[in-house]
Design a protein around this motif. Structure first.
Motif, PDB file in Angstrom:
ATOM      1  N   TRP A 152     -27.449  28.869   3.240  1.00  0.00           N
ATOM      2  CA  TRP A 152     -27.390  29.273   4.611  1.00  0.00           C
ATOM      3  C   TRP A 152     -28.355  28.126   6.077  1.00  0.00           C
ATOM      4  N   ASP A 153     -29.571  28.443   4.836  1.00  0.00           N
ATOM      5  CA  ASP A 153     -30.154  27.394   5.863  1.00  0.00           C
ATOM      6  C   ASP A 153     -29.496  25.690   5.786  1.00  0.00           C
ATOM      7  N   ALA A 154     -28.908  25.543   4.595  1.00  0.00           N
ATOM      8  CA  ALA A 154     -27.951  24.037   4.253  1.00  0.00           C
ATOM      9  C   ALA A 154     -27.030  23.710   5.739  1.00  0.00           C
ATOM     10  N   VAL A 155     -25.874  24.866   5.675  1.00  0.00           N
ATOM     11  CA  VAL A 155     -24.607  24.511   6.602  1.00  0.00           C
ATOM     12  C   VAL A 155     -24.787  24.415   8.217  1.00  0.00           C
ATOM     13  N   GLY A 156     -25.206  23.535   9.365  1.00  0.00           N
ATOM     14  CA  GLY A 156     -25.175  23.790   9.946  1.00  0.00           C
ATOM     15  C   GLY A 156     -25.935  23.963  10.725  1.00  0.00           C
ATOM     16  N   ASP A 157     -27.494  24.546  10.552  1.00  0.00           N
ATOM     17  CA  ASP A 157     -28.522  24.528  10.785  1.00  0.00           C
ATOM     18  C   ASP A 157     -28.437  26.495  10.909  1.00  0.00           C
ATOM     19  N   GLY A 158     -27.606  27.326  10.346  1.00  0.00           N
ATOM     20  CA  GLY A 158     -27.635  27.991  10.906  1.00  0.00           C
ATOM     21  C   GLY A 158     -25.877  28.985  11.406  1.00  0.00           C
ATOM     22  N   SER A 159     -26.081  27.440  11.841  1.00  0.00           N
ATOM     23  CA  SER A 159     -24.543  27.928  12.783  1.00  0.00           C
ATOM     24  C   SER A 159     -23.567  29.045  11.921  1.00  0.00           C
ATOM     25  N   ALA A 160     -23.479  28.351  10.619  1.00  0.00           N
ATOM     26  CA  ALA A 160     -22.209  28.836   9.880  1.00  0.00           C
ATOM     27  C   ALA A 160     -22.356  30.615   9.978  1.00  0.00           C
ATOM     28  N   PHE A 161     -23.769  31.102   9.604  1.00  0.00           N
ATOM     29  CA  PHE A 161     -23.688  32.151   9.497  1.00  0.00           C
ATOM     30  C   PHE A 161     -23.933  33.479  11.175  1.00  0.00           C
ATOM     31  N   SER A 162     -24.174  32.068  12.328  1.00  0.00           N
ATOM     32  CA  SER A 162     -23.835  32.595  13.858  1.00  0.00           C
ATOM     33  C   SER A 162     -21.873  33.065  13.621  1.00  0.00           C
ATOM     34  N   ALA A 163     -21.284  31.577  13.280  1.00  0.00           N
ATOM     35  CA  ALA A 163     -20.343  31.872  13.342  1.00  0.00           C
ATOM     36  C   ALA A 163     -19.397  33.217  12.466  1.00  0.00           C
ATOM     37  N   LEU A 164     -19.985  33.564  11.578  1.00  0.00           N
ATOM     38  CA  LEU A 164     -19.898  34.680  10.304  1.00  0.00           C
ATOM     39  C   LEU A 164     -19.953  36.441  11.084  1.00  0.00           C
ATOM     40  N   VAL A 165     -21.275  36.607  12.147  1.00  0.00           N
ATOM     41  CA  VAL A 165     -20.997  37.694  12.671  1.00  0.00           C
ATOM     42  C   VAL A 165     -20.258  36.971  13.916  1.00  0.00           C
ATOM     43  N   ARG A 166     -20.513  36.211  15.012  1.00  0.00           N
ATOM     44  CA  ARG A 166     -19.461  36.176  15.581  1.00  0.00           C
ATOM     45  C   ARG A 166     -18.080  36.646  15.267  1.00  0.00           C
ATOM     46  N   ALA A 167     -17.259  36.006  14.363  1.00  0.00           N
ATOM     47  CA  ALA A 167     -16.234  36.590  13.668  1.00  0.00           C
ATOM     48  C   ALA A 167     -16.144  37.958  13.428  1.00  0.00           C
ATOM     49  N   GLY A 168     -16.976  39.067  12.851  1.00  0.00           N
ATOM     50  CA  GLY A 168     -17.077  39.769  12.607  1.00  0.00           C
ATOM     51  C   GLY A 168     -17.596  40.773  13.799  1.00  0.00           C
ATOM     52  N   MET A 169     -17.470  40.439  14.991  1.00  0.00           N
ATOM     53  CA  MET A 169     -17.884  41.426  15.906  1.00  0.00           C
ATOM     54  C   MET A 169     -16.570  41.498  16.331  1.00  0.00           C
ATOM     55  N   THR A 170     -16.273  40.286  16.399  1.00  0.00           N
ATOM     56  CA  THR A 170     -14.692  40.121  17.917  1.00  0.00           C
ATOM     57  C   THR A 170     -13.480  40.169  16.717  1.00  0.00           C
ATOM     58  N   ASN A 171     -13.499  40.037  15.165  1.00  0.00           N
ATOM     59  CA  ASN A 171     -12.628  40.188  15.548  1.00  0.00           C
ATOM     60  C   ASN A 171     -12.211  41.652  13.654  1.00  0.00           C
ATOM     61  N   GLU A 172     -11.448  42.271  13.589  1.00  0.00           N
ATOM     62  CA  GLU A 172     -11.456  42.970  12.982  1.00  0.00           C
ATOM     63  C   GLU A 172     -10.559  42.981  11.397  1.00  0.00           C
ATOM     64  N   ARG A 173      -9.645  41.842  11.255  1.00  0.00           N
ATOM     65  CA  ARG A 173      -9.561  41.264  10.251  1.00  0.00           C
ATOM     66  C   ARG A 173     -10.815  40.782   9.445  1.00  0.00           C
ATOM     67  N   VAL A 174     -11.484  39.497  10.070  1.00  0.00           N
ATOM     68  CA  VAL A 174     -12.933  39.359   9.329  1.00  0.00           C
ATOM     69  C   VAL A 174     -13.831  40.042   9.109  1.00  0.00           C
ATOM     70  N   ARG A 175     -14.306  41.641   9.409  1.00  0.00           N
ATOM     71  CA  ARG A 175     -14.704  42.700   9.217  1.00  0.00           C
ATOM     72  C   ARG A 175     -13.910  43.357   8.263  1.00  0.00           C
ATOM     73  N   GLU A 176     -12.890  43.444   7.765  1.00  0.00           N
ATOM     74  CA  GLU A 176     -12.568  44.103   6.833  1.00  0.00           C
ATOM     75  C   GLU A 176     -12.983  43.024   5.535  1.00  0.00           C
ATOM     76  N   LEU A 177     -12.775  41.649   5.203  1.00  0.00           N
ATOM     77  CA  LEU A 177     -12.758  40.830   4.700  1.00  0.00           C
ATOM     78  C   LEU A 177     -14.239  41.257   4.006  1.00  0.00           C
ATOM     79  N   LEU A 178     -15.075  40.772   5.274  1.00  0.00           N
ATOM     80  CA  LEU A 178     -16.472  40.906   4.542  1.00  0.00           C
ATOM     81  C   LEU A 178     -16.539  42.448   3.742  1.00  0.00           C
ATOM     82  N   ARG A 179     -15.799  43.582   4.541  1.00  0.00           N
ATOM     83  CA  ARG A 179     -15.889  44.988   3.936  1.00  0.00           C
ATOM     84  C   ARG A 179     -16.289  44.468   2.357  1.00  0.00           C
TER      85      ARG A 179
END
Lengths: 219, 219
Positions: free
Chosen positions: A101-128
């Motif tokens: 995660w340090d390597a990918v876009g200076d952490g922006s990839a992790f932010s994108a994951l969290v943001r998507a997890g917050m707003t999108n139930e389907r992503v939460r489901e896939l993460l679970r």
């Protein structure tokens, strides 16, 4: 130098196409997030027809998760590889997490994951699903035991929180710490969650299991 | 029964007004989130003039954070109270965390905090400020040491991750675990972050400090 190929739809192998879509998606998701990335923009950035995106990945959400998993997955292999000599499993896992995660876009990839997890139930489901089956399977193969679900859940709390503090909130002492300092501090937590007796864990009957995972607890 | 008061602007003490605003805000933020809550809707729900919201709280973001802090703060007092007899600090802190957030809107308050933290830089700043100065001050008063910032950061990673897994992602083994099981599993992590030697911590010269925080490390 190769002759530049003409722009627009161009013939590609299936592998090329999948890769092109994944690379374009990785960039767009990290830049503008899942919700702001249209299928059309994605296809244009990858130089393919929108129908191909659906053909190969099923849905925008699934593609998003594929990209995130690709970010996390390769080092998982080495973390959970059996009979790996160096260090404890917790330290290897924290190191792999930070290296990815340090390597990918200076952490922006992790932010994108969290943001998507917050707003999108389907992503939460896939993460679970990813944590509760993918990761769980690897851990179960190493440690077994009836409380493996709980242990995997505990590991997820610590790693998601590390990512959240370092890449999203940018908490100074965590965002500014060296990977080495974080591995040394957080590694033993993960090792304990995966292998040490947890006082009053929800399921108690277990055999000893610290052996395969590393050294005995340090004093 | 008291005579119903007329609707609309009605005279209130400053304390009443602040409380009415806080209560209305808590409900709205948990229901629809910070971004979707207008100052006007907030004032209407509290039965006050919008100017009073700004007068008492400065900004919508600051009010949001006041509400979140009120959710977290009271038990912080008891967690960090000196010479408290029962249990280790880590267990007390995890228990206080779960008691607070479990109680508020079935986790929706924590989701609202995370969502606001994702989308609003001002909220992120207030959250950092809360952890890096408020919490830090309490911890420093208990444990001292030159690496207190790092230790507080580590605690934040574990607790934010616990909240994220339990209230946002709803990871089954974490969302479904009893508070007692989580306290027993995660408490020792926090105690170690706050009081046990961290192998290769970024700042090394420290005196022994396990004493005031609890029992010596368990085998």
């Amino acid at each position: 130098m190769a002759t530049p190929r003409p722009r627009g739809r161009r013939p590609k192998s299936a592998g090329d196409t999948r890769t092109a879509i994944r690379v374009a998606a990785g960039r767009l998701f990290a830049d503008v997030g899942l919700d702001q990335t249209s299928l059309r923009a994605l296809a244009r950035a990858a130089g393919v027809d929108p129908s191909l995106v659906l053909h190969y990945f099923g849905s925008k959400e699934r593609l998003f998760f594929e990209v995130m998993r690709a970010t996390m997955a390769p080092d998982m292999e080495s973390v959970f590889a059996p009979s790996r000599g160096r260090g404890e499993i917790g330290e290897r896992l924290v190191e792999a997490f930070l290296m990815r995660w340090d390597a990918v876009g200076d952490g922006s990839a992790f932010s994108a994951l969290v943001r998507a997890g917050m707003t999108n139930e389907r992503v939460r489901e896939l993460l679970r699903e990813f944590i509760e089956s993918d990761i769980r399977r690897r851990v179960a193969a190493r440690i077994g035991g009836s409380d493996v679900d709980f242990r995997v859940g505990l590991v997820a709390t610590q790693l998601m929180g590390l990512g959240f503090a370092r890449y999203v909130v940018h908490l100074r002492p965590v965002a500014g710490a060296s990977p080495g300092a974080l591995v040394a501090a957080i590694g033993p937590t993960i090792t304990r969650y995966l292998g040490r007796p947890l006082a009053a864990a929800p399921h108690t009957p277990r055999g000893p299991r610290a052996g395969p995972l590393g050294r005995p607890p340090s004093p």
